[in-house]
Design a protein around this motif. Structure first.
Motif, PDB file in Angstrom:
ATOM      1  N   THR A 168       0.570 -32.887 -32.380  1.00 54.34           N
ATOM      2  CA  THR A 168       0.480 -31.446 -32.117  1.00 54.34           C
ATOM      3  C   THR A 168      -0.763 -30.853 -32.768  1.00 54.34           C
ATOM      4  O   THR A 168      -1.479 -30.054 -32.159  1.00 54.34           O
ATOM      5  CB  THR A 168       1.733 -30.732 -32.652  1.00 54.34           C
ATOM      6  N   ALA A 171      -5.468 -31.334 -30.949  1.00 56.20           N
ATOM      7  CA  ALA A 171      -5.340 -30.967 -29.537  1.00 56.20           C
ATOM      8  C   ALA A 171      -5.709 -32.129 -28.620  1.00 56.20           C
ATOM      9  O   ALA A 171      -5.142 -32.284 -27.542  1.00 56.20           O
ATOM     10  CB  ALA A 171      -6.213 -29.743 -29.233  1.00 56.20           C
ATOM     11  N   ASP A 172      -6.683 -32.936 -29.037  1.00 58.43           N
ATOM     12  CA  ASP A 172      -7.100 -34.116 -28.262  1.00 58.43           C
ATOM     13  C   ASP A 172      -6.686 -35.368 -29.037  1.00 58.43           C
ATOM     14  O   ASP A 172      -7.538 -36.119 -29.533  1.00 58.43           O
ATOM     15  CB  ASP A 172      -8.611 -34.092 -28.027  1.00 58.43           C
ATOM     16  N   ARG A 224     -10.869 -30.499 -31.922  1.00 60.28           N
ATOM     17  CA  ARG A 224     -10.043 -29.317 -31.677  1.00 60.28           C
ATOM     18  C   ARG A 224      -8.728 -29.452 -32.452  1.00 60.28           C
ATOM     19  O   ARG A 224      -8.032 -30.460 -32.334  1.00 60.28           O
ATOM     20  CB  ARG A 224      -9.745 -29.160 -30.186  1.00 60.28           C
ATOM     21  N   ASN A 226      -5.021 -27.563 -33.463  1.00 59.40           N
ATOM     22  CA  ASN A 226      -4.037 -26.529 -33.169  1.00 59.40           C
ATOM     23  C   ASN A 226      -3.438 -26.044 -34.482  1.00 59.40           C
ATOM     24  O   ASN A 226      -2.429 -26.570 -34.953  1.00 59.40           O
ATOM     25  CB  ASN A 226      -2.939 -27.092 -32.254  1.00 59.40           C
ATOM     26  N   HIS A 227      -4.076 -25.060 -35.082  1.00 60.88           N
ATOM     27  CA  HIS A 227      -3.604 -24.557 -36.364  1.00 60.88           C
ATOM     28  C   HIS A 227      -2.454 -23.574 -36.131  1.00 60.88           C
ATOM     29  O   HIS A 227      -2.553 -22.685 -35.281  1.00 60.88           O
ATOM     30  CB  HIS A 227      -4.739 -23.854 -37.116  1.00 60.88           C
ATOM     31  N   HIS A 231      -4.285 -20.565 -34.630  1.00 63.56           N
ATOM     32  CA  HIS A 231      -4.353 -21.176 -33.299  1.00 63.56           C
ATOM     33  C   HIS A 231      -5.518 -22.171 -33.204  1.00 63.56           C
ATOM     34  O   HIS A 231      -5.843 -22.819 -34.176  1.00 63.56           O
ATOM     35  CB  HIS A 231      -4.381 -20.108 -32.216  1.00 63.56           C
ATOM     36  N   GLU A 232      -6.191 -22.256 -32.055  1.00 64.11           N
ATOM     37  CA  GLU A 232      -7.150 -23.345 -31.866  1.00 64.11           C
ATOM     38  C   GLU A 232      -8.433 -23.146 -32.662  1.00 64.11           C
ATOM     39  O   GLU A 232      -9.038 -22.074 -32.641  1.00 64.11           O
ATOM     40  CB  GLU A 232      -7.503 -23.505 -30.385  1.00 64.11           C
ATOM     41  N   ARG A 234     -12.213 -25.118 -33.273  1.00 63.07           N
ATOM     42  CA  ARG A 234     -13.118 -26.101 -32.676  1.00 63.07           C
ATOM     43  C   ARG A 234     -14.255 -26.376 -33.648  1.00 63.07           C
ATOM     44  O   ARG A 234     -14.909 -25.447 -34.121  1.00 63.07           O
ATOM     45  CB  ARG A 234     -13.653 -25.610 -31.329  1.00 63.07           C
ATOM     46  N   THR A 260     -13.849 -19.711 -34.032  1.00 57.10           N
ATOM     47  CA  THR A 260     -13.442 -20.600 -35.120  1.00 57.10           C
ATOM     48  C   THR A 260     -13.954 -20.097 -36.459  1.00 57.10           C
ATOM     49  O   THR A 260     -13.243 -20.117 -37.468  1.00 57.10           O
ATOM     50  CB  THR A 260     -13.950 -22.031 -34.854  1.00 57.10           C
TER      51      THR A 260
END
Length: 279
Positions: A168, A171-172, A224, A226-227, A231-232, A234, A260
């Motif tokens: 989770t 992201a990648d 990337r 997902n904090h 949130h996202e 980069r 970011t």
């Protein structure tokens, strides 16, 4: 039994579409990619010799053959370096007789001082096994929610493959998993990489083993995350190799976009930390 060299050549051959080399489509096949006969022809060697290399029955092809195979497979600079490395491993040229063991976790004082200069940036010292050896407060700020730093001796590779939260948080995840497994081939030593892979494989299972045996260098792309709070995120990554005697590298994460940078600043205002060296 296969070898790192044979596995890499076979994996790369299977990843190539014959049409990309201007070869005709010969219809349906049991296995994907470039035919062994086509690769042998391009490299100027016999099919029987290529078969012996791929199956591990010839472990010491000459540098001329290695270069011919690199040309025949149209390898880029990173792949060529990896081909030469696995050729050395296969021939036994870089494998010593000492018992496999983990590398040193010591970080030189000057490297720790360099990290201090990077505050409050996001940076850490690691090795190709994924050990997190020291980091800035910025790194702790960003990674605290992931669970990576909860263990006494954090290891990014182990975290990616054994902690469910990693799928989770990254992201990648597939990209990160490929990066971490490929980095094992560039570990502090062949012995330490062998030791770590043997330790991790029973825990990580087939997902880890399949990626390790694939050998293909992954592309370098933004990281990337997902904090859960902002949130996202980069990040662009700069990896600075330290001297070979250290077998470590300094990794700096730089915001890849303004969103970011602003999100990280919000995190800093919410909490604060100090440089922590992990031994």
């Amino acid at each position: 039994m296969g070898t790192p060299l044979g596995d890499f050549i076979r994996a790369k051959r299977d990843s190539i579409q014959p049409e990309s080399f201007g070869l005709p489509d010969r219809g349906r096949r049991r296995s994907p990619g470039l035919r062994r006969a086509d690769l042998a022809t391009r490299a100027g060697i016999s099919v029987e010799y290529l078969t012996r290399i791929e199956q591990g029955r010839d472990r010491n092809p000459s540098p001329a053959v290695i270069n011919a195979l690199a040309d025949a497979l149209s390898l880029d600079a990173t792949e060529r370096e990896h081909l030469r490395y696995v050729a050395k491993i296969t021939s036994g040229a870089c494998v010593g007789q000492r018992r496999p063991a983990p590398p040193s976790r010591h970080v030189r004082p000057t490297v720790l001082a360099t990290l201090q200069l990077l505050e409050p940036g996001v940076a850490f010292v690691t090795n190709r096994l994924g050990d997190v050896l020291a980091h800035t407060s910025g790194f702790e700020l960003v990674m605290r929610a992931s669970g990576l730093l909860e263990t006494r001796e954090p290891n990014l590779t182990r975290y990616v493959f054994t902690d469910p939260r990693a799928r989770t948080f990254f992201a990648d995840w597939d990209q990160v998993a490929d990066e971490q497994t490929f980095d094992l081939w560039l570990g502090p030593s062949a012995e330490s990489s062998e030791w770590f892979a043997a330790e991790l494989a029973p825990l990580a299972g087939q997902e880890f083993t399949r990626r390790l045996n694939r050998h293909l260098p992954p592309p370098r792309v933004p990281l990337r995350l997902n904090h859960p709070t902002v949130h996202e995120l980069r990040w662009q990554r700069e990896r600075l190799e330290l001297p070979r005697t250290d077998a470590q590298e300094l990794v700096v994460l730089l915001p890849a976009d303004e969103a970011t940078a602003q999100a990280t600043e919000r995190l800093r205002r919410q909490t604060s930390g100090t440089l922590r060296a992990i031994g």
